[in-house]
Scaffold this motif. Sequence first.
Motif, short mmCIF file in Angstrom:
data_model
loop_
_atom_site.label_atom_id
_atom_site.label_comp_id
_atom_site.label_asym_id
_atom_site.label_seq_id
_atom_site.Cartn_x
_atom_site.Cartn_y
_atom_site.Cartn_z
N THR A 148 -1.22 12.55 -14.09
CA THR A 148 -2.54 12.41 -13.18
C THR A 148 -2.63 10.87 -12.80
N SER A 193 1.83 11.72 -9.72
CA SER A 193 1.03 13.20 -9.77
C SER A 193 2.08 14.41 -10.05
N GLU A 234 0.85 -1.22 0.07
CA GLU A 234 -0.06 0.00 -0.09
C GLU A 234 0.87 1.15 -0.09
N GLU A 240 -1.70 12.04 -1.42
CA GLU A 240 -1.47 12.75 -0.02
C GLU A 240 -0.42 11.60 0.89
N ASN A 243 -5.40 6.75 -9.14
CA ASN A 243 -6.24 6.98 -7.65
C ASN A 243 -5.91 8.16 -7.06
N PRO A 244 -6.20 9.46 -7.32
CA PRO A 244 -5.70 10.78 -6.64
C PRO A 244 -5.71 10.75 -5.20
N ALA A 245 -6.59 9.70 -4.51
CA ALA A 245 -6.73 9.92 -2.88
C ALA A 245 -5.42 9.22 -2.51
N LEU A 246 -4.47 8.51 -3.23
CA LEU A 246 -3.19 8.07 -2.59
C LEU A 246 -2.12 9.14 -2.62
N ALA A 295 1.19 4.06 -3.02
CA ALA A 295 0.99 5.30 -2.58
C ALA A 295 2.14 6.48 -2.88
#
Length: 287
Positions: free
Chosen positions: A198, A194, A183, A206, A201-204, A187
């Motif tokens: 793009t 990024s 994981e 941060e 999974n943009p949630a990863l 990430a």
Amino acid sequence: MSEKHIDELSGVDTTGHEWDGIRELNNPLPRWWVWTFYATILWALAYTIAYPAWPMLSSATKGVLGYSSRVEIKNELAAAQAAKGEYAAAIASKPIDEILADEKLRLFATSAGAAAFKVNCVQCHGSGASGSAGYPNLNDDDWLWGGKPEDILTTISHGIRFTADDATRFSEMPAFADALDKEQIAAAAAFVVSLSGTPSNPALVEPGKTVFADNCASCHGEDAKGMRDLGAPNLTDAIWLRGKDEAAIAAQIATPRHGIMPAWAGRLGETTVKELTVYVHSLGGGE
């Protein structure tokens, strides 16, 4: 003996040949043409006497002038080699910045370096120096160890991770599969993507930024623009050595692959290495 026939229209006698009622006129060739033809025959005879011409079983006639095209080529090559030696000696004795400042030396070194590149470097970097997966493109502005002439000279001379040379460029990215779980690696890959694109999974992004700061910034920098002293690449410019998709980036984070470039100074000599440096610097990606 047949009687001579004169053509009624032209008044010229004929040869006696006739086809379908058409008679052949007996018009001789112009005298200038005949004498020219005889002259070419004499010229050919004189040429074959003066120069090598007639093939024999194991050789050919030598010609009385003693001319030899092989000797002529040998002399021309010797003259070219002498001229080349003069430039090569100058390149060997001068530092790289002085070679680049001298227009004649720079042009000679660029040409000689291009020839040396085609023999020794195209196998990895390609005939146009554009590289491929795992082999750097030498035409862009992305340099792991710096694109200044002195940097390129050092890299070519001593290689990358070439253990037979004590002065080789050396850096290895650790295998983070031993330190991070899947994981965290996913990430980190999303965050790296990024920086120039793009992620899937943009949630990863941060959480990946945190993983990057804790594990990667020490080499790649807090801004991820790399550190040339360590050979750490810029991760923000979308130029990738091992692939630009998230799977390739995650794989490189988990179990990185490290290429090896030979040290060329011992193989090619100082002069050829300088010529290669000038050529590579001329490709457009130098600094």
